[in-house]
Enzyme design. Sequence first.
Site, PDB file in Angstrom:
ATOM      1  N   LYS A  10       3.941   7.159  -6.395  1.00 19.09           N
ATOM      2  CA  LYS A  10       2.520   7.453  -6.602  1.00 19.09           C
ATOM      3  C   LYS A  10       2.156   8.701  -5.815  1.00 19.09           C
ATOM      4  O   LYS A  10       2.835   9.113  -4.858  1.00 19.09           O
ATOM      5  CB  LYS A  10       1.641   6.288  -6.163  1.00 19.09           C
ATOM      6  CG  LYS A  10       1.774   5.874  -4.689  1.00 19.09           C
ATOM      7  CD  LYS A  10       0.975   6.707  -3.698  1.00 19.09           C
ATOM      8  CE  LYS A  10       1.117   6.174  -2.272  1.00 19.09           C
ATOM      9  NZ  LYS A  10       0.555   7.111  -1.254  1.00 19.09           N
ATOM     10  N   GLY A  67       9.053   7.163   4.049  1.00 16.25           N
ATOM     11  CA  GLY A  67       7.989   7.808   4.805  1.00 16.25           C
ATOM     12  C   GLY A  67       7.501   9.099   4.197  1.00 16.25           C
ATOM     13  O   GLY A  67       6.963   9.955   4.902  1.00 16.25           O
ATOM     14  N   GLY A  68       7.646   9.237   2.878  1.00 21.05           N
ATOM     15  CA  GLY A  68       7.250  10.484   2.238  1.00 21.05           C
ATOM     16  C   GLY A  68       5.839  10.483   1.682  1.00 21.05           C
ATOM     17  O   GLY A  68       5.382  11.493   1.156  1.00 21.05           O
ATOM     18  N   GLY A  69       5.141   9.339   1.754  1.00 19.68           N
ATOM     19  CA  GLY A  69       3.807   9.259   1.176  1.00 19.68           C
ATOM     20  C   GLY A  69       3.808   9.009  -0.313  1.00 19.68           C
ATOM     21  O   GLY A  69       2.758   9.084  -0.960  1.00 19.68           O
ATOM     22  N   LEU A  70       4.982   8.686  -0.881  1.00 17.59           N
ATOM     23  CA  LEU A  70       5.105   8.446  -2.314  1.00 17.59           C
ATOM     24  C   LEU A  70       5.080   6.954  -2.649  1.00 17.59           C
ATOM     25  O   LEU A  70       5.177   6.577  -3.818  1.00 17.59           O
ATOM     26  CB  LEU A  70       6.391   9.077  -2.854  1.00 17.59           C
ATOM     27  CG  LEU A  70       6.502  10.595  -2.684  1.00 17.59           C
ATOM     28  CD1 LEU A  70       7.875  11.082  -3.152  1.00 17.59           C
ATOM     29  CD2 LEU A  70       5.394  11.315  -3.437  1.00 17.59           C
ATOM     30  N   GLY A  71       4.956   6.111  -1.632  1.00 13.82           N
ATOM     31  CA  GLY A  71       4.832   4.677  -1.867  1.00 13.82           C
ATOM     32  C   GLY A  71       6.124   3.979  -2.208  1.00 13.82           C
ATOM     33  O   GLY A  71       6.091   2.898  -2.800  1.00 13.82           O
ATOM     34  N   SER A  80       6.484   0.277  -0.900  1.00 10.36           N
ATOM     35  CA  SER A  80       5.496  -0.585  -1.550  1.00 10.36           C
ATOM     36  C   SER A  80       5.833  -0.797  -3.017  1.00 10.36           C
ATOM     37  O   SER A  80       5.687  -1.903  -3.552  1.00 10.36           O
ATOM     38  CB  SER A  80       4.095   0.033  -1.426  1.00 10.36           C
ATOM     39  OG  SER A  80       3.684   0.090  -0.075  1.00 10.36           O
ATOM     40  N   ASP A 104      -0.738  -0.847  -0.132  1.00 12.13           N
ATOM     41  CA  ASP A 104      -0.419  -0.092  -1.346  1.00 12.13           C
ATOM     42  C   ASP A 104       0.304  -0.928  -2.399  1.00 12.13           C
ATOM     43  O   ASP A 104       0.456  -0.480  -3.540  1.00 12.13           O
ATOM     44  CB  ASP A 104       0.457   1.125  -1.011  1.00 12.13           C
ATOM     45  CG  ASP A 104      -0.324   2.250  -0.358  1.00 12.13           C
ATOM     46  OD1 ASP A 104      -1.558   2.129  -0.231  1.00 12.13           O
ATOM     47  OD2 ASP A 104       0.309   3.244   0.042  1.00 12.13           O
TER      48      ASP A 104
END
Length: 283
Positions: free
Chosen positions: A12, A97-101, A104, A137
């Site tokens: 995401k 930890g890339g912020g791409l989910g 989750s 998330d």
Amino acid sequence: MAKTLHLPAPAKLNRLLHITRRRDDGYHELQTLFQLVDIGDTISFIPRDDNRIVLNEGIDDVAHEDNLVVRAARLLQTATENSHGVSLSIEKRLPMGGGLGGGSSNAATVLLGLNHLWQMNLSIDQLAALGLQLGADVPVFVKGHSAWAEGVGEKLTSVTLDAPWFVIIHPGVSVSTAAVFQDPELTRNTPPITMARALQGGASTWRNDCEAVVKKRYSPIAAALDWLNCFAPSQLTGTGACVFAAFETHEAAKQIARDASQHWPTWVAKGLNRSPLHDALGG
């Protein structure tokens, strides 16, 4: 039951992220727009004759029982009081930890996949409620649609966003989400807006309140944002570390990605509004 199941766990992007206040319990109220994209991990499921949950080839420095996919499987097993087991494998493409989910989304895929494989017949809302126990998330991936989110990200309203091509860059650093949210310089008082106003404003008005703090703390992320901004308005997703920009055509995105890949791990991804996981399960 099927002998083997292979399911996608899509990534995401947070195309907007506003932090409206810090609660007394330390968590932050936010407003965000989640958009799904067509890159992600793949999870394989093999039913077992016993009730064991086994993850093949886990993640270094993460204990087996602490892994989100194992926790998701164990949670569903407990909630439904069933004695089925499963062996899980993850084909990992998304950075941790890339912020791409990624984590989750993996957990959501396990919840939906095992609900199907074990024939538990839980509803999407029931699975989303379980997913919330694993992380804020997870429900958006369970529900499987791009969404406007409020609260800590769990109050979801499905939306249809524009679906451009994205160039996504990973600047090669790991961001501490906890440190970002504890930073005294983080913006925590953005006035709440309505979903209608956010959508009416469009991508040209969207921003990420974490970006200023993250750029200050992590110079490689600032450098990647500055580089990508030379070609299109760029933005951080979540608390990072990945940054992205939207392009109208696949060819335009590929051209920028070719240059970016000389410096960083880079993906070209198509924006989606419906999850390929739901397509795969026929839901």
